[in-house]
Design a protein around this motif. Structure first.
Motif, PDB file in Angstrom:
ATOM      1  N   GLU A  40       0.867  -1.191   0.000  1.00  0.00           N
ATOM      2  CA  GLU A  40       0.000   0.000   0.000  1.00  0.00           C
ATOM      3  C   GLU A  40       0.896   1.231   0.000  1.00  0.00           C
ATOM      4  O   GLU A  40       1.913   1.259   0.698  1.00  0.00           O
ATOM      5  N   ASN A  41       0.506   2.207  -0.813  1.00  0.00           N
ATOM      6  CA  ASN A  41       1.235   3.458  -0.830  1.00  0.00           C
ATOM      7  C   ASN A  41       0.839   4.253   0.407  1.00  0.00           C
ATOM      8  O   ASN A  41      -0.332   4.559   0.575  1.00  0.00           O
ATOM      9  N   VAL A  42       1.793   4.535   1.290  1.00  0.00           N
ATOM     10  CA  VAL A  42       1.435   5.221   2.538  1.00  0.00           C
ATOM     11  C   VAL A  42       1.967   6.657   2.542  1.00  0.00           C
ATOM     12  O   VAL A  42       2.841   7.014   1.739  1.00  0.00           O
ATOM     13  N   LEU A  43       1.438   7.458   3.437  1.00  0.00           N
ATOM     14  CA  LEU A  43       1.908   8.839   3.564  1.00  0.00           C
ATOM     15  C   LEU A  43       3.355   8.838   4.058  1.00  0.00           C
ATOM     16  O   LEU A  43       3.760   7.931   4.798  1.00  0.00           O
ATOM     17  N   LYS A  44       4.089   9.893   3.645  1.00  0.00           N
ATOM     18  CA  LYS A  44       5.521   9.949   4.006  1.00  0.00           C
ATOM     19  C   LYS A  44       5.757   9.823   5.512  1.00  0.00           C
ATOM     20  O   LYS A  44       6.709   9.181   5.942  1.00  0.00           O
ATOM     21  N   ASP A  45       4.880  10.440   6.310  1.00  0.00           N
ATOM     22  CA  ASP A  45       5.119  10.395   7.756  1.00  0.00           C
ATOM     23  C   ASP A  45       4.783   9.030   8.366  1.00  0.00           C
ATOM     24  O   ASP A  45       4.902   8.844   9.571  1.00  0.00           O
ATOM     25  N   ARG A  46       4.367   8.063   7.539  1.00  0.00           N
ATOM     26  CA  ARG A  46       4.053   6.724   8.053  1.00  0.00           C
ATOM     27  C   ARG A  46       5.098   5.680   7.634  1.00  0.00           C
ATOM     28  O   ARG A  46       5.031   4.542   8.089  1.00  0.00           O
ATOM     29  N   VAL A  47       6.047   6.051   6.751  1.00  0.00           N
ATOM     30  CA  VAL A  47       6.953   5.012   6.216  1.00  0.00           C
ATOM     31  C   VAL A  47       7.766   4.330   7.319  1.00  0.00           C
ATOM     32  O   VAL A  47       8.081   3.140   7.213  1.00  0.00           O
ATOM     33  N   SER A  48       8.067   5.056   8.395  1.00  0.00           N
ATOM     34  CA  SER A  48       8.915   4.467   9.441  1.00  0.00           C
ATOM     35  C   SER A  48       8.167   3.412  10.268  1.00  0.00           C
ATOM     36  O   SER A  48       8.724   2.822  11.185  1.00  0.00           O
ATOM     37  N   LEU A  49       6.891   3.164   9.935  1.00  0.00           N
ATOM     38  CA  LEU A  49       6.107   2.158  10.675  1.00  0.00           C
ATOM     39  C   LEU A  49       6.030   0.824   9.941  1.00  0.00           C
ATOM     40  O   LEU A  49       5.455  -0.137  10.448  1.00  0.00           O
ATOM     41  N   TYR A  50       6.603   0.773   8.727  1.00  0.00           N
ATOM     42  CA  TYR A  50       6.381  -0.406   7.871  1.00  0.00           C
ATOM     43  C   TYR A  50       7.684  -0.930   7.257  1.00  0.00           C
ATOM     44  O   TYR A  50       8.685  -0.229   7.202  1.00  0.00           O
ATOM     45  N   GLY A  51       7.588  -2.146   6.714  1.00  0.00           N
ATOM     46  CA  GLY A  51       8.615  -2.620   5.790  1.00  0.00           C
ATOM     47  C   GLY A  51       8.379  -1.891   4.476  1.00  0.00           C
ATOM     48  O   GLY A  51       7.249  -1.840   3.993  1.00  0.00           O
ATOM     49  N   ILE A  52       9.435  -1.271   3.937  1.00  0.00           N
ATOM     50  CA  ILE A  52       9.284  -0.467   2.708  1.00  0.00           C
ATOM     51  C   ILE A  52      10.083  -1.133   1.579  1.00  0.00           C
ATOM     52  O   ILE A  52      11.183  -1.643   1.809  1.00  0.00           O
ATOM     53  N   VAL A  53       9.504  -1.122   0.383  1.00  0.00           N
ATOM     54  CA  VAL A  53      10.137  -1.844  -0.725  1.00  0.00           C
ATOM     55  C   VAL A  53      10.632  -0.910  -1.829  1.00  0.00           C
ATOM     56  O   VAL A  53      10.078   0.169  -2.039  1.00  0.00           O
ATOM     57  N   LYS A  54      11.676  -1.394  -2.490  1.00  0.00           N
ATOM     58  CA  LYS A  54      12.140  -0.767  -3.732  1.00  0.00           C
ATOM     59  C   LYS A  54      11.693  -1.698  -4.843  1.00  0.00           C
ATOM     60  O   LYS A  54      11.907  -2.927  -4.742  1.00  0.00           O
ATOM     61  N   THR A  55      11.053  -1.166  -5.859  1.00  0.00           N
ATOM     62  CA  THR A  55      10.448  -2.056  -6.866  1.00  0.00           C
ATOM     63  C   THR A  55      10.673  -1.579  -8.294  1.00  0.00           C
ATOM     64  O   THR A  55      11.063  -0.439  -8.529  1.00  0.00           O
ATOM     65  N   LYS A  56      10.361  -2.481  -9.222  1.00  0.00           N
ATOM     66  CA  LYS A  56      10.260  -2.166 -10.652  1.00  0.00           C
ATOM     67  C   LYS A  56       8.847  -2.525 -11.082  1.00  0.00           C
ATOM     68  O   LYS A  56       8.321  -3.550 -10.615  1.00  0.00           O
ATOM     69  N   PRO A  57       8.207  -1.753 -11.976  1.00  0.00           N
ATOM     70  CA  PRO A  57       6.861  -2.131 -12.411  1.00  0.00           C
ATOM     71  C   PRO A  57       6.856  -3.494 -13.098  1.00  0.00           C
ATOM     72  O   PRO A  57       7.807  -3.829 -13.809  1.00  0.00           O
ATOM     73  N   ALA A  58       5.805  -4.287 -12.848  1.00  0.00           N
ATOM     74  CA  ALA A  58       5.744  -5.625 -13.450  1.00  0.00           C
ATOM     75  C   ALA A  58       4.314  -5.971 -13.860  1.00  0.00           C
ATOM     76  O   ALA A  58       3.919  -7.123 -13.863  1.00  0.00           O
ATOM     77  N   GLY A  59       3.507  -4.976 -14.201  1.00  0.00           N
ATOM     78  CA  GLY A  59       2.120  -5.226 -14.606  1.00  0.00           C
ATOM     79  C   GLY A  59       1.206  -4.308 -13.825  1.00  0.00           C
ATOM     80  O   GLY A  59       1.673  -3.548 -12.978  1.00  0.00           O
ATOM     81  N   LYS A  60      -0.091  -4.418 -14.104  1.00  0.00           N
ATOM     82  CA  LYS A  60      -1.049  -3.507 -13.473  1.00  0.00           C
ATOM     83  C   LYS A  60      -1.117  -3.761 -11.952  1.00  0.00           C
ATOM     84  O   LYS A  60      -1.545  -4.824 -11.520  1.00  0.00           O
ATOM     85  N   GLY A  61      -0.632  -2.800 -11.179  1.00  0.00           N
ATOM     86  CA  GLY A  61      -0.641  -2.928  -9.718  1.00  0.00           C
ATOM     87  C   GLY A  61       0.404  -3.907  -9.188  1.00  0.00           C
ATOM     88  O   GLY A  61       0.507  -4.127  -7.993  1.00  0.00           O
ATOM     89  N   VAL A  62       1.174  -4.532 -10.090  1.00  0.00           N
ATOM     90  CA  VAL A  62       2.154  -5.547  -9.671  1.00  0.00           C
ATOM     91  C   VAL A  62       3.563  -4.959  -9.775  1.00  0.00           C
ATOM     92  O   VAL A  62       3.878  -4.253 -10.730  1.00  0.00           O
TER      93      VAL A  62
END
Ligand code: G1P
Length: 270
Positions: A159-181
């Motif tokens: 889920e795309n979260v607000l910037k002030d919430r990123v420190s509460l989650y595991g955050i990923v670096k990604t490449k697009p791989a399809g619709k929503g994937v």
């Protein structure tokens, strides 16, 4: 391949809900008249899961009781001619085959998932974190499973979260791989905003291959001195074939009081 098994880690103390969690597991707090954990179990069952492994700790016995038959209560309802209430409780024990595994020391989410290794065996499985209750037309687990069936080894809810919430989650670096994937390239657990590679956060639904277990066994304690599932996912992602799905739906963080109130306002039938 069918996804038949799921793991639900429910060993934590629920400190954000103290004093209530001093004796009542937060997983049993109701949304309407139904404990939050039942929403989670029903989501897994609807996606085809037949066996559920709860990872619990001392003080969580009430969760086990909740999914067991209650002959005295059933007899009482019959005797008092309250037969319309029976279905609310009768079906619970047969929703799935339930296992309860004790996590003796709270060593983190990665360690909790590892506790299910023997029961899961050599097949893909779902992990559902009970703090995230998700409303959607097609359940989040079903969405992960459909994406998995397209030939992916691992699929994690994002889920795309607000910037002030990123420190509460595991955050990923990604490449697009399809619709929503997204193809996940790296994972970092609860980074400071400056270190976060994106604002795409891992949400508590994972469809994982059994190859995660040997990785977890080798994962050293990370953030908070705990064995983090996110660190193991980072290693899995390094081998390719780990995907993220921006699921359709609305998530409620029922692991904190405000989220539980919001879930009640939105989902309660009353
Ligand atoms: C856990 C995971 C984190 C994930 C989050 C989703 O954190 O460690 O990677 O983003 O669940 O809810 P927790 O919320 O248990 O601190």
């Amino acid at each position: 391949m069918k996804i038949r098994k799921a793991v639900i880690p429910a060993a934590g103390y629920g400190t954000r809900f103290l004093p209530a969690t001093k004796v009542v597991p937060k997983e049993l707090f109701p949304i309407g008249n139904k404990p939050a954990i039942q929403y989670i179990v029903e989501e897994a069952v609807q996606a085809g899961v037949q066996e559920i492994v709860f990872i619990t700790s001392e003080g969580k016995k009430l969760i086990e009781d909740y999914f067991k038959p209650s002959p005295p209560l059933e007899a009482f309802l019959k005797e008092k001619d309250k037969l319309d209430l029976l279905p609310r409780i009768e079906a619970l024990p047969s929703l799935a085959q339930f296992h309860f595994v004790n996590q003796p020391v709270p060593k983190g989410l990665g360690d909790a998932v590892l506790c299910a290794k023997e029961i899961i065996g050599n097949e893909p499985f779902l992990v559902l974190l009970p703090d995230d209750v998700i409303w959607s037309r097609r359940s989040c687990c079903q969405q992960l499973s459909d994406t998995y069936q397209e030939g992916r080894e691992a699929v994690i809810a994002l889920e795309n979260v607000l910037k002030d919430r990123v420190s509460l989650y595991g955050i990923v670096k990604t490449k697009p791989a399809g619709k929503g994937v997204h193809l996940i390239q790296s994972v970092i657990e609860k980074p400071a905003l400056e270190e976060a590679p994106s604002t795409l956060a891992i949400i508590g639904r994972y469809l994982l291959p059994p190859t995660i277990f040997p990785i977890l066994e080798k994962t050293r304690p990370g953030q908070l001195g705990e064995i983090q599932l996110a660190d193991a996912l980072h290693k899995l992602a390094g081998r390719g074939e780990t995907f993220g799905l921006e699921f359709q739906g609305k998530r409620f963080d029922v692991g904190e009081p405000q989220g539980l109130v919001e879930a009640n306002l939105a989902l309660s039938p009353f």
